[in-house]
Design a protein around this motif. Sequence first.
Motif, PDB file in Angstrom:
ATOM      1  N   VAL A   1       4.956  14.123 -11.565  1.00  0.00           N
ATOM      2  CA  VAL A   1       5.327  14.139 -12.990  1.00  0.00           C
ATOM      3  C   VAL A   1       4.308  14.939 -13.777  1.00  0.00           C
ATOM      4  CG1 VAL A   1       5.494  12.692 -15.051  1.00  0.00           C
ATOM      5  CG2 VAL A   1       6.678  12.028 -12.971  1.00  0.00           C
ATOM      6  N   ARG A   2       3.023  14.690 -13.478  1.00  0.00           N
ATOM      7  CA  ARG A   2       1.952  15.403 -14.186  1.00  0.00           C
ATOM      8  C   ARG A   2       2.073  16.911 -13.981  1.00  0.00           C
ATOM      9  NH1 ARG A   2      -3.149  12.598 -12.847  1.00  0.00           N
ATOM     10  NH2 ARG A   2      -2.323  10.972 -14.169  1.00  0.00           N
ATOM     11  N   ARG A   3       2.360  17.288 -12.716  1.00  0.00           N
ATOM     12  CA  ARG A   3       2.521  18.723 -12.401  1.00  0.00           C
ATOM     13  C   ARG A   3       3.683  19.312 -13.198  1.00  0.00           C
ATOM     14  NH1 ARG A   3       0.919  18.176  -6.851  1.00  0.00           N
ATOM     15  NH2 ARG A   3       2.977  17.396  -6.380  1.00  0.00           N
ATOM     16  N   LYS A   4       4.793  18.557 -13.241  1.00  0.00           N
ATOM     17  CA  LYS A   4       5.990  19.011 -13.955  1.00  0.00           C
ATOM     18  C   LYS A   4       5.669  19.235 -15.430  1.00  0.00           C
ATOM     19  CE  LYS A   4      10.810  17.651 -14.425  1.00  0.00           C
ATOM     20  NZ  LYS A   4      11.707  16.499 -14.297  1.00  0.00           N
ATOM     21  N   VAL A   5       4.977  18.257 -16.013  1.00  0.00           N
ATOM     22  CA  VAL A   5       4.614  18.334 -17.433  1.00  0.00           C
ATOM     23  C   VAL A   5       3.729  19.554 -17.673  1.00  0.00           C
ATOM     24  CG1 VAL A   5       3.259  17.198 -19.242  1.00  0.00           C
ATOM     25  CG2 VAL A   5       4.895  15.886 -17.906  1.00  0.00           C
ATOM     26  N   ALA A   6       2.754  19.767 -16.765  1.00  0.00           N
ATOM     27  CA  ALA A   6       1.838  20.904 -16.906  1.00  0.00           C
ATOM     28  C   ALA A   6       2.610  22.219 -16.850  1.00  0.00           C
ATOM     29  CB  ALA A   6       0.790  20.856 -15.792  1.00  0.00           C
TER      30      ALA A   6
ATOM     31  N   ALA B   1       0.838  -1.202   0.000  1.00  0.00           N
ATOM     32  CA  ALA B   1       0.000   0.000   0.000  1.00  0.00           C
ATOM     33  C   ALA B   1       0.876   1.257   0.000  1.00  0.00           C
ATOM     34  CB  ALA B   1      -0.912  -0.005   1.218  1.00  0.00           C
ATOM     35  N   ARG B   2       1.941   1.215   0.840  1.00  0.00           N
ATOM     36  CA  ARG B   2       2.866   2.361   0.912  1.00  0.00           C
ATOM     37  C   ARG B   2       3.504   2.613  -0.452  1.00  0.00           C
ATOM     38  NH1 ARG B   2       4.541   1.464   6.281  1.00  0.00           N
ATOM     39  NH2 ARG B   2       6.077  -0.063   5.604  1.00  0.00           N
ATOM     40  N   LYS B   3       3.916   1.495  -1.085  1.00  0.00           N
ATOM     41  CA  LYS B   3       4.542   1.605  -2.402  1.00  0.00           C
ATOM     42  C   LYS B   3       3.569   2.235  -3.396  1.00  0.00           C
ATOM     43  CE  LYS B   3       8.263  -1.609  -3.352  1.00  0.00           C
ATOM     44  NZ  LYS B   3       8.594  -2.926  -3.910  1.00  0.00           N
ATOM     45  N   ALA B   4       2.309   1.777  -3.340  1.00  0.00           N
ATOM     46  CA  ALA B   4       1.281   2.292  -4.256  1.00  0.00           C
ATOM     47  C   ALA B   4       1.104   3.792  -4.053  1.00  0.00           C
ATOM     48  CB  ALA B   4      -0.035   1.568  -4.028  1.00  0.00           C
ATOM     49  N   VAL B   5       1.068   4.200  -2.778  1.00  0.00           N
ATOM     50  CA  VAL B   5       0.902   5.626  -2.460  1.00  0.00           C
ATOM     51  C   VAL B   5       2.065   6.424  -3.025  1.00  0.00           C
ATOM     52  CG1 VAL B   5       0.958   7.299  -0.571  1.00  0.00           C
ATOM     53  CG2 VAL B   5      -0.563   5.337  -0.446  1.00  0.00           C
TER      54      VAL B   5
ATOM     55  N   ALA C   1       4.321  10.118  -7.006  1.00  0.00           N
ATOM     56  CA  ALA C   1       5.320  10.370  -8.049  1.00  0.00           C
ATOM     57  C   ALA C   1       4.635  10.720  -9.369  1.00  0.00           C
ATOM     58  CB  ALA C   1       6.197   9.129  -8.226  1.00  0.00           C
ATOM     59  N   ARG C   2       3.571   9.970  -9.690  1.00  0.00           N
ATOM     60  CA  ARG C   2       2.821  10.234 -10.924  1.00  0.00           C
ATOM     61  C   ARG C   2       2.247  11.641 -10.920  1.00  0.00           C
ATOM     62  NH1 ARG C   2       0.893   4.890 -11.573  1.00  0.00           N
ATOM     63  NH2 ARG C   2      -0.789   5.327 -10.127  1.00  0.00           N
TER      64      ARG C   2
END
Length: 92
Positions: free
Chosen positions: A33-38, A20-24, A29-30
């Motif tokens: 990345v999305r923020r960076k791309v935006a 669960a921690r890994k998923a979070v 991280a995703r």
Amino acid sequence: MARRRRAKRAVRKAVRRKVARKAVRRKVARKAVRRKVARKAVRRKVARKAVRRKVARKAVRRRVARKAVARRMVRRAVLRRMAAAATMEGQS
């Protein structure tokens, strides 16, 4: 046996928690990345706008310069005509 079963359950629980921690972490991280791309997209958009403004300014300057040249030429032509008329009058 009960203790062993409890231990097994504890292990399973720990594993589930880890997953669960890994998923979070992946989700966070995703998002990053999305923020960076935006942000990059916004920067590109702003740059494009700046370039367009620059080009427009250049075009305006060119237009103004052309108009000034035309005005100068007209003025010169008028003066030349006046000078020609004056000399003609002086000759007659």
